[in-house]
Design a protein around this motif. Sequence first.
Motif, PDB file in Angstrom:
ATOM      1  N   LEU A   6      20.706  54.165   0.112  1.00 17.80           N
ATOM      2  CA  LEU A   6      21.500  55.230   0.736  1.00 17.80           C
ATOM      3  C   LEU A   6      21.345  56.516  -0.068  1.00 17.80           C
ATOM      4  O   LEU A   6      21.327  56.505  -1.289  1.00 17.80           O
ATOM      5  CB  LEU A   6      22.987  54.873   0.787  1.00 17.80           C
ATOM      6  CG  LEU A   6      23.824  56.026   1.383  1.00 17.80           C
ATOM      7  CD1 LEU A   6      24.581  55.588   2.602  1.00 17.80           C
ATOM      8  CD2 LEU A   6      24.759  56.650   0.369  1.00 17.80           C
ATOM      9  N   GLY A   8      21.797  61.178   0.500  1.00 14.10           N
ATOM     10  CA  GLY A   8      22.261  62.209   1.423  1.00 14.10           C
ATOM     11  C   GLY A   8      22.307  63.591   0.805  1.00 14.10           C
ATOM     12  O   GLY A   8      22.009  63.777  -0.367  1.00 14.10           O
ATOM     13  N   ASP A   9      22.666  64.543   1.629  1.00 18.32           N
ATOM     14  CA  ASP A   9      22.774  65.938   1.195  1.00 18.32           C
ATOM     15  C   ASP A   9      23.959  66.596   1.863  1.00 18.32           C
ATOM     16  O   ASP A   9      24.319  66.245   2.986  1.00 18.32           O
ATOM     17  CB  ASP A   9      21.524  66.725   1.628  1.00 18.32           C
ATOM     18  CG  ASP A   9      20.268  66.147   1.045  1.00 18.32           C
ATOM     19  OD1 ASP A   9      19.961  66.454  -0.108  1.00 18.32           O
ATOM     20  OD2 ASP A   9      19.590  65.376   1.758  1.00 18.32           O
ATOM     21  N   ARG A  10      24.506  67.594   1.187  1.00 15.46           N
ATOM     22  CA  ARG A  10      25.559  68.398   1.813  1.00 15.46           C
ATOM     23  C   ARG A  10      24.922  69.410   2.761  1.00 15.46           C
ATOM     24  O   ARG A  10      23.973  70.089   2.370  1.00 15.46           O
ATOM     25  CB  ARG A  10      26.290  69.207   0.742  1.00 15.46           C
ATOM     26  CG  ARG A  10      26.987  68.376  -0.272  1.00 15.46           C
ATOM     27  CD  ARG A  10      27.617  69.321  -1.285  1.00 15.46           C
ATOM     28  NE  ARG A  10      27.987  68.571  -2.470  1.00 15.46           N
ATOM     29  CZ  ARG A  10      28.538  69.130  -3.550  1.00 15.46           C
ATOM     30  NH1 ARG A  10      28.761  70.429  -3.570  1.00 15.46           N
ATOM     31  NH2 ARG A  10      28.850  68.396  -4.576  1.00 15.46           N
ATOM     32  N   MET A  42      22.430  60.195   4.768  1.00 11.93           N
ATOM     33  CA  MET A  42      23.693  60.727   5.262  1.00 11.93           C
ATOM     34  C   MET A  42      23.785  62.249   5.116  1.00 11.93           C
ATOM     35  O   MET A  42      23.425  62.797   4.077  1.00 11.93           O
ATOM     36  CB  MET A  42      24.812  60.084   4.440  1.00 11.93           C
ATOM     37  CG  MET A  42      26.184  60.527   4.832  1.00 11.93           C
ATOM     38  SD  MET A  42      27.406  59.775   3.758  1.00 11.93           S
ATOM     39  CE  MET A  42      27.162  60.787   2.317  1.00 11.93           C
ATOM     40  N   ALA A  44      26.236  64.867   4.412  1.00  9.53           N
ATOM     41  CA  ALA A  44      27.560  64.773   3.789  1.00  9.53           C
ATOM     42  C   ALA A  44      28.429  65.980   4.149  1.00  9.53           C
ATOM     43  O   ALA A  44      28.770  66.803   3.297  1.00  9.53           O
ATOM     44  CB  ALA A  44      27.411  64.615   2.277  1.00  9.53           C
ATOM     45  N   GLN A  47      31.992  65.924   2.461  1.00  7.31           N
ATOM     46  CA  GLN A  47      31.921  66.357   1.060  1.00  7.31           C
ATOM     47  C   GLN A  47      31.737  67.870   0.968  1.00  7.31           C
ATOM     48  O   GLN A  47      32.337  68.528   0.126  1.00  7.31           O
ATOM     49  CB  GLN A  47      30.776  65.644   0.329  1.00  7.31           C
ATOM     50  CG  GLN A  47      30.748  65.983  -1.132  1.00  7.31           C
ATOM     51  CD  GLN A  47      29.653  65.247  -1.901  1.00  7.31           C
ATOM     52  OE1 GLN A  47      28.638  65.833  -2.237  1.00  7.31           O
ATOM     53  NE2 GLN A  47      29.839  63.967  -2.178  1.00  7.31           N
ATOM     54  N   GLN A 137      32.010  59.942  -2.949  1.00  8.00           N
ATOM     55  CA  GLN A 137      30.603  59.557  -3.022  1.00  8.00           C
ATOM     56  C   GLN A 137      30.460  58.060  -3.349  1.00  8.00           C
ATOM     57  O   GLN A 137      29.551  57.388  -2.859  1.00  8.00           O
ATOM     58  CB  GLN A 137      29.884  60.434  -4.048  1.00  8.00           C
ATOM     59  CG  GLN A 137      28.389  60.410  -3.838  1.00  8.00           C
ATOM     60  CD  GLN A 137      27.705  61.656  -4.370  1.00  8.00           C
ATOM     61  OE1 GLN A 137      28.287  62.743  -4.437  1.00  8.00           O
ATOM     62  NE2 GLN A 137      26.464  61.520  -4.752  1.00  8.00           N
ATOM     63  N   ASP A 140      30.864  56.382  -0.135  1.00 10.70           N
ATOM     64  CA  ASP A 140      29.621  56.463   0.659  1.00 10.70           C
ATOM     65  C   ASP A 140      28.645  55.357   0.267  1.00 10.70           C
ATOM     66  O   ASP A 140      28.048  54.700   1.117  1.00 10.70           O
ATOM     67  CB  ASP A 140      28.891  57.798   0.418  1.00 10.70           C
ATOM     68  CG  ASP A 140      29.737  59.009   0.742  1.00 10.70           C
ATOM     69  OD1 ASP A 140      30.661  58.879   1.560  1.00 10.70           O
ATOM     70  OD2 ASP A 140      29.474  60.094   0.160  1.00 10.70           O
ATOM     71  N   VAL A 151      18.036  59.991  -5.763  1.00 11.33           N
ATOM     72  CA  VAL A 151      18.709  61.292  -5.878  1.00 11.33           C
ATOM     73  C   VAL A 151      18.026  62.185  -6.904  1.00 11.33           C
ATOM     74  O   VAL A 151      17.147  61.748  -7.634  1.00 11.33           O
ATOM     75  CB  VAL A 151      20.181  61.121  -6.345  1.00 11.33           C
ATOM     76  CG1 VAL A 151      21.085  60.733  -5.201  1.00 11.33           C
ATOM     77  CG2 VAL A 151      20.282  60.160  -7.509  1.00 11.33           C
ATOM     78  N   GLN A 155      22.736  64.288  -9.734  1.00  8.55           N
ATOM     79  CA  GLN A 155      23.610  63.294  -9.097  1.00  8.55           C
ATOM     80  C   GLN A 155      23.872  62.067  -9.970  1.00  8.55           C
ATOM     81  O   GLN A 155      24.648  61.187  -9.596  1.00  8.55           O
ATOM     82  CB  GLN A 155      23.018  62.853  -7.754  1.00  8.55           C
ATOM     83  CG  GLN A 155      22.922  63.975  -6.741  1.00  8.55           C
ATOM     84  CD  GLN A 155      24.293  64.521  -6.390  1.00  8.55           C
ATOM     85  OE1 GLN A 155      25.176  63.797  -5.957  1.00  8.55           O
ATOM     86  NE2 GLN A 155      24.482  65.821  -6.627  1.00  8.55           N
TER      87      GLN A 155
HETATM   88  N1  TRP Z   1      26.385  64.949  -3.601  1.00  8.57           N
HETATM   89  C1  TRP Z   1      25.178  64.930  -2.834  1.00  8.57           C
HETATM   90  C2  TRP Z   1      24.634  66.370  -2.823  1.00  8.57           C
HETATM   91  O1  TRP Z   1      25.198  67.246  -3.402  1.00  8.57           O
HETATM   92  C3  TRP Z   1      25.367  64.471  -1.423  1.00  8.57           C
HETATM   93  C4  TRP Z   1      25.890  63.081  -1.303  1.00  8.57           C
HETATM   94  C5  TRP Z   1      27.101  62.719  -0.787  1.00  8.57           C
HETATM   95  C6  TRP Z   1      25.225  61.877  -1.681  1.00  8.57           C
HETATM   96  N2  TRP Z   1      27.239  61.387  -0.823  1.00  8.57           N
HETATM   97  C7  TRP Z   1      26.126  60.821  -1.358  1.00  8.57           C
HETATM   98  C8  TRP Z   1      24.002  61.575  -2.275  1.00  8.57           C
HETATM   99  C9  TRP Z   1      25.832  59.487  -1.625  1.00  8.57           C
HETATM  100  C10 TRP Z   1      23.698  60.235  -2.531  1.00  8.57           C
HETATM  101  C11 TRP Z   1      24.598  59.204  -2.219  1.00  8.57           C
HETATM  102  O2  TRP Z   1      23.632  66.638  -2.208  1.00  8.57           O
END
Ligand code: TRP
Length: 350
Positions: A6, A8-10, A42, A44, A47, A137, A140, A151, A155
């Motif tokens: 898993l 993701g990005d904001r 994902m 995010a 977030q 997070q 998530d 990541v 992160q």
């Molecule tokens: N914090 C990550 C960012 O700034 C985004 C993110 C949210 C994420 N939840 C996550 C990354 C879970 C990896 C796993 O881009």
Amino acid sequence: MKNIILTGDRPTGRLHIGHYVGSLKNRVEIQNEGNYDKMYVMIADAQALGDNHDNIQKIRDNIIEVAIDYISCGLDPNKVTIFIQSEISELTELTFYYMNLVTLSRLTRNPTVKEEIKLRKFETSLPVGFVCYPISQAADITAFGANIVPVGEDQLPMIEQTREIVRSFNSLYGETLVEPKEVLPKNEICRRLPGTDGNSKMGKSLGNCIYLSDDEKTVNQKVMSMYTDPDHIKVSDPGKLEGNVVFTYLDAFSNNEFIKKYAPEYNNLQEIKDHYTRGGLGDVKVKRLLASILNEILTPIREKRAYLEQHKSEVYDILFKGSDEARKAASKTLNNVKKAMGIDYRNSLA
Ligand code: TRP
């Protein structure tokens, strides 16, 4: 053990080439290697609201931009589940239960959070929601039982926080959650690409990014105005490589094939570096090389983007289908969590 991935990005802006070398490229490679049972990516949005609650439109607009960037870079919705965080309300519920396992001082000690607080001038008015985002997070990651989280380096403190929550949850309520491990990009330079101005971070608000959606002309202009060695004035002057963004980017993006194609008088990047440090190689020539390489990498991405921009409803379909699927998985975990905690009253009291 199953491999569940898993990441993701904001959705606070379009993705840039720092995201590309720092995580996207890695994700597409992992996707194509196929060594996993399930892979989730994902967006995010929840977030992102932590510091954009007064600017919801920005987040709304960028969900589709980020999704288009993902698919343009090669993420394949038939192989990975791409979804929107706020569609999965189970994540918010998990966050609430995990909050009891973390202290406020632990949250404010998180180096990435600390840096962000400073950047946003939150020192005296820190929103509770913002400082809690490492907990969300953890929700998530654990909601999907992810054991692998690809990541960028910034992160790492979030993954560490997640492991701590998993350990304390499991020791209090019994073995329920999976401890995740991060996967960082292999090339060190790619872990944190500096901005075009030499600032250590590439950031939208700093205005020093090259976006995946930039056209050729824009990329050329941005490369031509890049920070190099301020003492390298005449072509014959010896040039410095440290802090020289053009060379940092060449380290991140070039390979021998590109050099053969765009600078055939050299065999590899080292020879170009040697020539530059010796003197006799001008900035413009090195910048042209970099611009050609970046444009070659970005061309297929731009082409896919152009198609998807004309077919946004297809992209939304992908996101909503992905969200439905993700929700099923998260719901199973939430049930397990409530059962482990003994708050599954309807199943255990009646
Ligand atoms: N914090 C990550 C960012 O700034 C985004 C993110 C949210 C994420 N939840 C996550 C990354 C879970 C990896 C796993 O881009």
